[in-house]
Write an enzyme that holds these catalytic residues in place. Structure first.
Site, PDB file in Angstrom:
ATOM      1  N   VAL A   7       0.842  -1.195   0.000  1.00  0.00           N
ATOM      2  CA  VAL A   7       0.000   0.000   0.000  1.00  0.00           C
ATOM      3  C   VAL A   7       0.875   1.242   0.000  1.00  0.00           C
ATOM      4  O   VAL A   7       1.608   1.507   0.957  1.00  0.00           O
ATOM      5  CB  VAL A   7      -0.933   0.026   1.225  1.00  0.00           C
ATOM      6  CG1 VAL A   7      -1.802   1.283   1.198  1.00  0.00           C
ATOM      7  CG2 VAL A   7      -1.801  -1.221   1.267  1.00  0.00           C
ATOM      8  N   ASP A 109       7.821  -0.179   3.402  1.00  0.00           N
ATOM      9  CA  ASP A 109       8.180  -0.475   2.015  1.00  0.00           C
ATOM     10  C   ASP A 109       9.685  -0.449   1.801  1.00  0.00           C
ATOM     11  O   ASP A 109      10.236  -1.221   1.009  1.00  0.00           O
ATOM     12  CB  ASP A 109       7.483   0.514   1.074  1.00  0.00           C
ATOM     13  CG  ASP A 109       7.730   1.973   1.450  1.00  0.00           C
ATOM     14  OD1 ASP A 109       8.070   2.252   2.621  1.00  0.00           O
ATOM     15  OD2 ASP A 109       7.568   2.845   0.578  1.00  0.00           O
TER      16      ASP A 109
END
Length: 255
Positions: A7, A109
């Site tokens: 995301v 991430d």
């Protein structure tokens, strides 16, 4: 099968693995206003279009830099797939020593990318991830995560130029034919593109010098990676699925 979800601020990238092989992938827009039910219905439709039996999914892992969307996806997976989601966080086994004070200070991430690139090259590396922000992350020769840099993303810079000026138009971004623009649009495109290529190469070169590593492999990922890599002196390869690979590796290390 394993469902992986990355995301970001602009997009959500989903992948479905059968063993170590990526069978399917999707990119959808990040929408903070969507509910868990809406994401659940969207996920069910994506699987149905690929004729995937949702009952064959037995694991889910999520990395999110947008907490409300991450929470909505966790609820969607619980309700529509009947599974609990492994959420990337500070307590996970990354398989990488961390030199920063706490892994909670590093975006999920970025750590996922670090895991993937070191598994890929097994020596010092830099990951450049072109997203809403562009991140640069350095992994040492022994797989130690050493930190990095964060710059405004190329599209974010483009939006700011349009929004903060009275007369400059919104332009489409693509590879400019020349540096010297003959129109306002060409000049803007040239300045943004070539300026960004210079930013990327400049940061990579400074990281190389500062780190002192003789051999550093540079991998680019993210939506604009291929565009910038074509004129970068420093990027060695582009891996569109680097983050998804890292999520698969993390799931295997933490299940």
């Amino acid at each position: 099968m394993l469902l992986v979800m990355d995301v970001g601020n602009t997009n959500i990238v989903l992948g479905l693995y059968e063993g170590d092989q990526l069978a399917h992938s999707w990119r959808i827009a990040s929408r903070i206003e969507r509910t868990g039910d809406e994401y659940g219905i969207l996920l069910a439709n994506l699987l149905q279009l690929k004729q995937v039996d949702a009952h064959g999914i037995n694991g889910v892992i999520l990395a999110s830099v947008v907490p409300p969307i991450g929470s909505a996806l966790v609820r969607a997976v619980r309700r529509y797939l009947g599974l609990e989601t492994l959420v990337v966080g500070a307590s996970m086994k990354y398989g990488l020593p961390l030199s920063e004070e706490s892994p909670s200070g590093v975006g999920a991430d970025r750590l996922v990318n670090a895991v993937a690139v070191f598994d890929k090259v097994a020596h010092a590396a830099i990951v450049v991830d072109f997203g809403t922000a562009t991140t640069f992350d350095l992994i040492g020769e022994q797989g130690i995560y050493l930190g990095g840099a964060i710059a405004p993303g190329l599209n974010s810079s483009l939006d700011a130029l349009f929004e903060k000026t009275a007369k400059l138009p919104r332009i489409e971004l693509f590879h400019p034919e020349r540096v010297i623009g003959k129109t306002t649009e060409e000049a803007m495109r040239s300045g943004l593109y070539w300026g960004y290529v210079g930013l990327v190469d400049g940061i990579i070169e400074r990281m190389r010098v500062e780190s002192g590593f003789a051999n550093i492999h540079v991998t680019a990922t993210g939506g604009l990676a291929k565009l910038i890599a074509r004129d970068s002196r420093c990027i060695d390869d582009v891996d569109d699925m680097l983050t998804l690979t890292g999520l698969r590796l993390l799931y295997q290390r933490n299940r």
